[in-house]
Design a protein around this motif. Structure first.
Motif, PDB file in Angstrom:
ATOM      1  N   ASP A  37       0.854  -1.185   0.000  1.00 34.25           N
ATOM      2  CA  ASP A  37       0.000   0.000   0.000  1.00 34.25           C
ATOM      3  C   ASP A  37       0.894   1.241   0.000  1.00 34.25           C
ATOM      4  OD1 ASP A  37      -1.502   2.282   0.971  1.00 34.25           O
ATOM      5  OD2 ASP A  37      -3.080   0.884   1.534  1.00 34.25           O
ATOM      6  N   SER A  38       0.771   2.039  -1.040  1.00 38.77           N
ATOM      7  CA  SER A  38       1.643   3.212  -1.170  1.00 38.77           C
ATOM      8  C   SER A  38       0.993   4.452  -0.569  1.00 38.77           C
ATOM      9  CB  SER A  38       2.008   3.443  -2.639  1.00 38.77           C
ATOM     10  OG  SER A  38       0.836   3.566  -3.429  1.00 38.77           O
ATOM     11  N   GLY A  39       0.609   4.353   0.708  1.00 37.85           N
ATOM     12  CA  GLY A  39       0.146   5.530   1.431  1.00 37.85           C
ATOM     13  C   GLY A  39      -1.312   5.880   1.252  1.00 37.85           C
ATOM     14  N   SER A  40      -2.198   4.884   1.341  1.00 34.22           N
ATOM     15  CA  SER A  40      -3.630   5.164   1.223  1.00 34.22           C
ATOM     16  C   SER A  40      -4.080   6.135   2.307  1.00 34.22           C
ATOM     17  CB  SER A  40      -4.437   3.873   1.337  1.00 34.22           C
ATOM     18  OG  SER A  40      -4.261   3.059   0.205  1.00 34.22           O
ATOM     19  N   THR A  41      -4.999   7.029   1.952  1.00 30.63           N
ATOM     20  CA  THR A  41      -5.576   7.953   2.922  1.00 30.63           C
ATOM     21  C   THR A  41      -6.974   7.520   3.344  1.00 30.63           C
ATOM     22  OG1 THR A  41      -6.352   9.358   1.090  1.00 30.63           O
ATOM     23  CG2 THR A  41      -4.223   9.908   2.087  1.00 30.63           C
ATOM     24  N   ASP A  42      -7.469   6.427   2.773  1.00 32.65           N
ATOM     25  CA  ASP A  42      -8.716   5.832   3.247  1.00 32.65           C
ATOM     26  C   ASP A  42      -8.357   4.602   4.094  1.00 32.65           C
ATOM     27  OD1 ASP A  42      -7.942   3.908   1.436  1.00 32.65           O
ATOM     28  OD2 ASP A  42      -9.555   4.291   0.002  1.00 32.65           O
ATOM     29  N   ASN A  43      -9.291   3.675   4.265  1.00 37.71           N
ATOM     30  CA  ASN A  43      -9.009   2.511   5.114  1.00 37.71           C
ATOM     31  C   ASN A  43      -8.638   1.263   4.319  1.00 37.71           C
ATOM     32  OD1 ASN A  43     -11.635   2.246   4.123  1.00 37.71           O
ATOM     33  ND2 ASN A  43     -12.318   1.045   5.875  1.00 37.71           N
ATOM     34  N   ILE A  57       3.316  -0.855   4.135  1.00 35.08           N
ATOM     35  CA  ILE A  57       3.101   0.539   3.753  1.00 35.08           C
ATOM     36  C   ILE A  57       4.409   1.077   3.162  1.00 35.08           C
ATOM     37  CG2 ILE A  57       2.327   2.803   4.505  1.00 35.08           C
ATOM     38  CD1 ILE A  57       0.259   0.533   4.792  1.00 35.08           C
ATOM     39  N   THR A  58       4.345   1.616   1.963  1.00 37.82           N
ATOM     40  CA  THR A  58       5.553   2.023   1.238  1.00 37.82           C
ATOM     41  C   THR A  58       5.376   3.420   0.634  1.00 37.82           C
ATOM     42  OG1 THR A  58       4.946   1.280  -0.992  1.00 37.82           O
ATOM     43  CG2 THR A  58       5.743  -0.400   0.544  1.00 37.82           C
ATOM     44  N   ASP A  59       6.448   3.910   0.037  1.00 35.31           N
ATOM     45  CA  ASP A  59       6.345   5.092  -0.809  1.00 35.31           C
ATOM     46  C   ASP A  59       5.905   4.634  -2.199  1.00 35.31           C
ATOM     47  OD1 ASP A  59       8.600   3.756  -1.628  1.00 35.31           O
ATOM     48  OD2 ASP A  59       9.889   5.516  -1.744  1.00 35.31           O
ATOM     49  N   TRP A  60       5.946   5.540  -3.159  1.00 33.58           N
ATOM     50  CA  TRP A  60       5.526   5.186  -4.524  1.00 33.58           C
ATOM     51  C   TRP A  60       6.669   5.457  -5.503  1.00 33.58           C
ATOM     52  CZ3 TRP A  60       2.663   2.132  -7.040  1.00 33.58           C
ATOM     53  CH2 TRP A  60       2.402   2.326  -8.410  1.00 33.58           C
ATOM     54  N   PRO A  61       7.374   4.399  -5.945  1.00 38.50           N
ATOM     55  CA  PRO A  61       8.488   4.575  -6.876  1.00 38.50           C
ATOM     56  C   PRO A  61       8.084   4.434  -8.338  1.00 38.50           C
ATOM     57  CG  PRO A  61       8.469   2.336  -6.084  1.00 38.50           C
ATOM     58  CD  PRO A  61       7.293   3.022  -5.443  1.00 38.50           C
ATOM     59  N   PRO A  65       8.867  -0.532 -10.520  1.00 35.15           N
ATOM     60  CA  PRO A  65       9.626  -0.766  -9.291  1.00 35.15           C
ATOM     61  C   PRO A  65       8.775  -1.300  -8.146  1.00 35.15           C
ATOM     62  CG  PRO A  65      10.274   1.317 -10.290  1.00 35.15           C
ATOM     63  CD  PRO A  65       9.082   0.828 -11.055  1.00 35.15           C
ATOM     64  N   GLN A  66       7.523  -0.832  -8.041  1.00 35.02           N
ATOM     65  CA  GLN A  66       6.674  -1.306  -6.948  1.00 35.02           C
ATOM     66  C   GLN A  66       6.312  -2.781  -7.123  1.00 35.02           C
ATOM     67  OE1 GLN A  66       6.271   0.024  -4.173  1.00 35.02           O
ATOM     68  NE2 GLN A  66       4.166   0.226  -3.461  1.00 35.02           N
ATOM     69  N   ARG A  67       6.028  -3.185  -8.351  1.00 34.99           N
ATOM     70  CA  ARG A  67       5.727  -4.608  -8.578  1.00 34.99           C
ATOM     71  C   ARG A  67       6.967  -5.464  -8.298  1.00 34.99           C
ATOM     72  NH1 ARG A  67       0.594  -4.849 -10.474  1.00 34.99           N
ATOM     73  NH2 ARG A  67      -0.087  -3.151 -11.830  1.00 34.99           N
ATOM     74  N   ASN A  68       8.130  -4.972  -8.638  1.00 33.22           N
ATOM     75  CA  ASN A  68       9.348  -5.735  -8.343  1.00 33.22           C
ATOM     76  C   ASN A  68       9.610  -5.830  -6.844  1.00 33.22           C
ATOM     77  OD1 ASN A  68      10.130  -6.505 -10.973  1.00 33.22           O
ATOM     78  ND2 ASN A  68      10.993  -4.481 -11.359  1.00 33.22           N
ATOM     79  N   ARG A  69       9.258  -4.797  -6.105  1.00 26.46           N
ATOM     80  CA  ARG A  69       9.343  -4.871  -4.643  1.00 26.46           C
ATOM     81  C   ARG A  69       8.460  -6.004  -4.120  1.00 26.46           C
ATOM     82  NH1 ARG A  69       8.412   1.294  -2.435  1.00 26.46           N
ATOM     83  NH2 ARG A  69      10.546   2.089  -2.644  1.00 26.46           N
ATOM     84  N   ALA A  70       7.231  -6.050  -4.617  1.00 27.09           N
ATOM     85  CA  ALA A  70       6.298  -7.085  -4.166  1.00 27.09           C
ATOM     86  C   ALA A  70       6.777  -8.468  -4.588  1.00 27.09           C
ATOM     87  CB  ALA A  70       4.906  -6.803  -4.725  1.00 27.09           C
ATOM     88  N   LEU A  71       7.292  -8.561  -5.805  1.00 26.33           N
ATOM     89  CA  LEU A  71       7.775  -9.842  -6.313  1.00 26.33           C
ATOM     90  C   LEU A  71       8.895 -10.386  -5.435  1.00 26.33           C
ATOM     91  CD1 LEU A  71       7.617 -11.948  -8.591  1.00 26.33           C
ATOM     92  CD2 LEU A  71       9.207 -10.519  -9.905  1.00 26.33           C
ATOM     93  N   ALA A  72       9.729  -9.511  -4.913  1.00 32.73           N
ATOM     94  CA  ALA A  72      10.843  -9.945  -4.061  1.00 32.73           C
ATOM     95  C   ALA A  72      10.363 -10.568  -2.755  1.00 32.73           C
ATOM     96  CB  ALA A  72      11.756  -8.759  -3.765  1.00 32.73           C
TER      97      ALA A  72
END
Length: 266
Positions: A37-43, A57-61, A65-72
């Motif tokens: 989750d790249s910083g949702s402001t809802d729930n 909870i992550t930043d947004w690259p 890059p975000q899918r590769n983070r998840a893949l790792a």
């Protein structure tokens, strides 16, 4: 043979209004469920924690890059890559279970038919009906292209197999959401092209509106989808126009910035 285990990941932000329909089809079926989750402001994050402990909870690259983070973070060789607007059906799950139980399975990508809905009805032709390589074997350096949008899966020696049952895809909440999403992607792509030294022009942008509309509506059979098919062809024509118009605008701004003003040159 027992079905090969599956790791599934989603990258999300502000999807509280629709993510549970996706998660309900996954929880208890996949063997690992990962949410970035790249910083949702809802729930969104709170809802996700009801279905899995692996919520990060992550930043947004950017998308790639975000899918590769998840893949790792995936522990199993077979990986399912879904988005919050995609819902897996019982029939599709049963088909995947059957295929991943085959002792001599030689495919390393399973393409899932994409049934995209536009204002209540499915698009059965054109770009948004193309089967997607959502389930793949995560080995030998599989990764997503490191781009901000339209991140393509890169896999060595791809051997694809297309399944029969569709993955339901509800990409757009409203007409405004549809236009905002396409305009956002068009501008991101224009920026990437500009950074690589590509140039654009308004005449070419106008030409691409026409050619992309015709490709979707005529060559790819969008006319067979009735009003929704015409609507989508118009949107994809606009998408192409915005992409190259944004690129032309960046070039014009760069040219203006590099041109000495009269006060400077005098």
């Amino acid at each position: 043979m027992k079905r090969r285990p599956i790791s599934c990941f989603l990258i999300v932000r502000n999807e509280a209004d629709r993510i549970e329909a996706c998660l309900q089809g996954l929880a208890g079926w996949v063997d690992q469920l990962i949410i970035l989750d790249s910083g949702s402001t809802d729930n969104t994050a709170q809802l996700c924690r009801q279905y899995t402990d692996e919520v990060y909870i992550t930043d947004w690259p950017g998308y790639g890059p975000q899918r590769n983070r998840a893949l790792a973070k995936c522990q199993h060789e077979w990986v399912l890559n879904l988005d919050a607007d995609e819902n897996i059906t019982d029939d599709l799950k049963a088909e995947i279970d059957t295929v991943l139980s085959e002792p001599d399975l030689d495919a390393n990508i399973l393409r899932l038919p994409w049934q995209t809905y536009l204002f209540g009805k499915p698009l059965n032709h054109g770009r948004y009906s193309t089967a997607q390589g959502k389930l793949f074997l995560n080995k030998d350096g599989a990764q997503f292209k490191n781009s901000q949008v339209h991140e393509v899966l890169q896999i060595a020696n791809p051997k694809a197999r297309t399944l029969r049952h569709p993955l339901k895809h509800y990409s757009w909440r409203t007409y405004q959401h549809l236009q905002e999403k396409h305009l956002k992607y068009a501008c991101i792509l224009a920026q990437e092209k500009h950074a690589r030294g590509k140039t654009g022009s308004l005449p070419y942008a106008a030409l691409r509106f026409v050619t992309d509309f015709l490709q979707q509506y005529v060559l790819r059979g969008g006319f067979l989808d009735g009003k929704q098919g015409f609507f989508m062809a118009m949107v994809l024509g606009q998408y192409a126009f915005h992409k190259y118009a944004a690129l032309a605008a960046l070039q014009m701004q760069q040219d203006a910035d590099n041109t000495p003003s009269r006060e400077t040159s005098s």
